[in-house]
Write an enzyme that holds these catalytic residues in place. Sequence first.
Site, PDB file in Angstrom:
ATOM      1  N   ASP A  14      -4.881   2.966   4.152  1.00 27.24           N
ATOM      2  CA  ASP A  14      -5.796   3.678   3.748  1.00 27.24           C
ATOM      3  C   ASP A  14      -6.813   4.038   4.745  1.00 27.24           C
ATOM      4  O   ASP A  14      -7.268   3.234   5.626  1.00 27.24           O
ATOM      5  CB  ASP A  14      -6.666   3.080   2.562  1.00 27.24           C
ATOM      6  CG  ASP A  14      -7.980   4.141   1.999  1.00 27.24           C
ATOM      7  OD1 ASP A  14      -7.578   5.120   1.541  1.00 27.24           O
ATOM      8  OD2 ASP A  14      -9.002   3.649   2.296  1.00 27.24           O
ATOM      9  N   GLU A  16     -10.644   5.602   5.968  1.00 30.36           N
ATOM     10  CA  GLU A  16     -11.969   6.538   5.419  1.00 30.36           C
ATOM     11  C   GLU A  16     -12.472   7.122   6.810  1.00 30.36           C
ATOM     12  O   GLU A  16     -12.073   7.015   7.834  1.00 30.36           O
ATOM     13  CB  GLU A  16     -12.811   5.184   5.253  1.00 30.36           C
ATOM     14  CG  GLU A  16     -12.706   4.371   4.138  1.00 30.36           C
ATOM     15  CD  GLU A  16     -12.944   5.126   2.919  1.00 30.36           C
ATOM     16  OE1 GLU A  16     -13.570   6.048   2.888  1.00 30.36           O
ATOM     17  OE2 GLU A  16     -12.197   4.379   1.967  1.00 30.36           O
ATOM     18  N   HIS A 161     -14.443   2.182  -1.617  1.00 25.31           N
ATOM     19  CA  HIS A 161     -14.379   3.263  -0.626  1.00 25.31           C
ATOM     20  C   HIS A 161     -14.605   2.394   0.722  1.00 25.31           C
ATOM     21  O   HIS A 161     -15.153   2.930   1.562  1.00 25.31           O
ATOM     22  CB  HIS A 161     -15.437   4.279  -0.823  1.00 25.31           C
ATOM     23  CG  HIS A 161     -15.146   5.310  -1.831  1.00 25.31           C
ATOM     24  ND1 HIS A 161     -14.222   5.949  -2.137  1.00 25.31           N
ATOM     25  CD2 HIS A 161     -15.783   5.152  -3.253  1.00 25.31           C
ATOM     26  CE1 HIS A 161     -14.210   6.583  -3.207  1.00 25.31           C
ATOM     27  NE2 HIS A 161     -15.139   6.184  -3.743  1.00 25.31           N
ATOM     28  N   ASP A 166      -9.810  -1.118  -0.935  1.00 22.91           N
ATOM     29  CA  ASP A 166      -9.067   0.104  -1.556  1.00 22.91           C
ATOM     30  C   ASP A 166      -7.496   0.057  -1.677  1.00 22.91           C
ATOM     31  O   ASP A 166      -7.025   0.301  -2.753  1.00 22.91           O
ATOM     32  CB  ASP A 166      -9.139   1.533  -1.001  1.00 22.91           C
ATOM     33  CG  ASP A 166     -10.874   1.940  -1.457  1.00 22.91           C
ATOM     34  OD1 ASP A 166     -11.362   1.150  -1.916  1.00 22.91           O
ATOM     35  OD2 ASP A 166     -11.302   3.084  -0.975  1.00 22.91           O
TER      36      ASP A 166
END
Length: 259
Positions: A14, A16, A161, A166
């Site tokens: 993931d 950000e 987040h 996540d």
Amino acid sequence: MEIQSFPSEIVFFDLETTVPNKTGQHFHILEFGAIIVCPRKLEELESFTTLIQPKDLSVVSLRSSRSDGITRAKVGEAPSFEDVAEKIYGLLHGRIWAGHNIRRFDCVRIKEAFAEIGKAAPEPSGIIDSLGLLSNKFGKRAGNMKMASLAAYFGLGVQKHRSLDDVRMNLEVLKHCATVLFLESTLPNQLEGKWQSSSKIMTRSRSNKQMAPRAVPYSKGGSLGKVIQMTQNAKNLLSKAQGNQALQNLMKHSHSLLR
């Protein structure tokens, strides 16, 4: 970079990023997180996460407007993408990539980031995008297909987040969804009537040892037709899983939970 291949391992990852608020602005990766998972047991074998400093620190807010807490001060001390590119390449290349909405977002951002530093991007041996998979097979019974909504539906906590948190939540959501689909496809005759007969079941309270009502996830369905359709969808998933090793592994895990 040395090319390695791990076709039998799944890497959930993931990113950000910054959120562009003007036309022409780009996404800048601020954090990368990944876990390598054994597809046979769905156990976490390895994890890695790092904040990433963009070339232009001004694109990062002084104070985070989101719940992630990623600020300019924090990424200002982090390595650049080029500094961690080899590690990220080694984690991703040749493995099955998994994540929520990774086809349209994370995969694109990874390729852009490697292109910016003039290096070849990692390539997956396969992709499991839980957004597309669950939209098609699990439906919007959680309200919508956001990871936060799916996690809340199963009582898995609040989405933070942050990349590593996540991806671990993503794996747990998939396990829970696979279990539900397995139940629906395996025990339709037993479960259809019971789930439709009442919107609540009785559970024993640990504090006073009395029976307390507990809501059932399917109480909002309303009609037998919806349950039948969900069962058919689950059967279709099992049929398609015959040729998809990653899906087979998820379903095997669900079976093991019921023993």
